[in-house]
Write a protein that holds these residues in place. Structure first.
Motif, PDB file in Angstrom:
ATOM      1  N   ASP A   9     -23.686 -13.364  12.531  1.00  7.79           N
ATOM      2  CA  ASP A   9     -24.968 -13.570  11.865  1.00  7.79           C
ATOM      3  C   ASP A   9     -26.092 -13.136  12.789  1.00  7.79           C
ATOM      4  O   ASP A   9     -26.165 -13.582  13.943  1.00  7.79           O
ATOM      5  CB  ASP A   9     -25.169 -15.038  11.496  1.00  7.79           C
ATOM      6  N   TYR A  57     -28.587 -14.685  17.316  1.00  2.00           N
ATOM      7  CA  TYR A  57     -27.372 -13.886  17.191  1.00  2.00           C
ATOM      8  C   TYR A  57     -26.197 -14.819  17.471  1.00  2.00           C
ATOM      9  O   TYR A  57     -26.075 -15.366  18.563  1.00  2.00           O
ATOM     10  CB  TYR A  57     -27.373 -12.732  18.186  1.00  2.00           C
ATOM     11  N   THR A  97     -30.321 -12.889  12.783  1.00  2.00           N
ATOM     12  CA  THR A  97     -31.548 -13.256  12.087  1.00  2.00           C
ATOM     13  C   THR A  97     -32.745 -12.955  12.972  1.00  2.00           C
ATOM     14  O   THR A  97     -32.669 -13.055  14.199  1.00  2.00           O
ATOM     15  CB  THR A  97     -31.563 -14.746  11.712  1.00  2.00           C
ATOM     16  N   ARG A 130     -32.198 -11.011   7.767  1.00  2.00           N
ATOM     17  CA  ARG A 130     -30.893 -11.553   8.145  1.00  2.00           C
ATOM     18  C   ARG A 130     -29.829 -10.507   7.876  1.00  2.00           C
ATOM     19  O   ARG A 130     -29.878  -9.797   6.866  1.00  2.00           O
ATOM     20  CB  ARG A 130     -30.601 -12.828   7.357  1.00  2.00           C
ATOM     21  N   GLN A 131     -28.877 -10.430   8.775  1.00  2.00           N
ATOM     22  CA  GLN A 131     -27.800  -9.458   8.643  1.00  2.00           C
ATOM     23  C   GLN A 131     -26.483 -10.145   8.970  1.00  2.00           C
ATOM     24  O   GLN A 131     -26.390 -10.907   9.942  1.00  2.00           O
ATOM     25  CB  GLN A 131     -28.033  -8.286   9.595  1.00  2.00           C
ATOM     26  N   GLN A 132     -25.478  -9.902   8.152  1.00  2.00           N
ATOM     27  CA  GLN A 132     -24.154 -10.464   8.372  1.00  2.00           C
ATOM     28  C   GLN A 132     -23.138  -9.338   8.468  1.00  2.00           C
ATOM     29  O   GLN A 132     -23.137  -8.412   7.660  1.00  2.00           O
ATOM     30  CB  GLN A 132     -23.761 -11.413   7.233  1.00  2.00           C
TER      31      GLN A 132
END
Length: 249
Positions: free
Chosen positions: A194, A224, A196, A183-185
């Motif tokens: 966000d 996304y 994932t 996961r990347q924010q």
């Protein structure tokens, strides 16, 4: 319970449901969305280990102590690719989806039925007594029907998503496949993005630079999306969503 009371109860429930989401929005008025803390994904209440069909186990011969090869190695040097729980791997997502569908249908049917009983077991002499006056026994039943249906449908879609995201190996299946998830924010001003990704990959599909293409992920889950002031404006109001869900017309 009267009809008015039922309607009032429904509106109250809708308002309460809408309020659950509004509380979070009111709490961050004037503030940017908070970043989620870094945590062990296996401790998430929604985490479930993946279970997949496995091949029959095979016996492997033990390596001798002076062997040049060690278990899991593909070269004489140490393999830098992800292979164990906790290892990192970069997933390359490059989705370019184009779909165009067009359908047309037309149907028509006509039907005419006539039925009469001029003679039936010698009872025709008694028709005058059995049937109301003015009825012709040769035209007792007459029916006509017609049906016409036309339909047209068209779908045209173009989607493109390109991103790189680091994922963590969460589980190693008995056949050696890896369950990965990441996961990347990204927060820009008051808007949060966000990203994932999750899925199952084969170790053979991992490139030498420890990357894997998204189309190599089985059971792929790629998302996304965003949240924040701009996303809030783009969302229909809660009342409108409630009416869309309950109105039958």
């Amino acid at each position: 319970m009267t009809k008015l009371a039922t309607i009032s109860m429904g509106l109250l429930m809708g308002a309460l449901l809408a309020g659950c989401g509004s509380v979070e929005r009111l709490a961050r008025v004037g503030h940017a969305p908070e970043l989620s803390p870094i945590a062990d994904p296996t401790r998430d209440p929604d985490y479930r280990p993946v279970s997949m069909p496995m091949p029959a186990p095979q016996d492997s011969r033990q390596l001798v102590a002076n062997s040049l090869w060690r278990p899991g190695s593909r070269t004489f040097l140490r393999d830098q690719r992800a292979a164990a729980v906790g290892d990192l791997i970069t997933v390359l997502v490059a989705i370019k989806d184009t779909a165009q569908l067009s359908n047309s249908s037309e149907r028509s049917r006509g039907n005419t039925e006539n039925m009469g009983l001029p003679r039936l077991m010698g009872l025709d002499a008694s028709y005058a007594r059995l049937l109301p006056s003015g009825i012709d026994p040769t035209k007792l039943v007459e029916a006509n029907s017609a049906n016409t249906s036309n339909g047209d449908g068209k779908i045209q879609r173009n989607e493109a998503v390109t991103m790189r995201i680091a994922a963590t190996v969460n589980q190693v299946l008995p056949n050696g496949n890896l369950v990965v998830g990441g996961r990347q924010q990204v927060r820009v001003n008051h808007e949060m993005r966000d990203l994932t990704v999750a899925g199952i990959i084969r170790p053979q599909d991992i490139a030498s630079d420890n990357t894997v293409q998204h189309d190599r992920l089985a059971e792929a889950r790629i998302a996304y999306g965003g949240r924040g002031t701009i996303s809030d404006v783009q969302q229909p109001r809660y009342g409108q969503q409630l009416l869309d869900a309950i109105l039958p017309f």
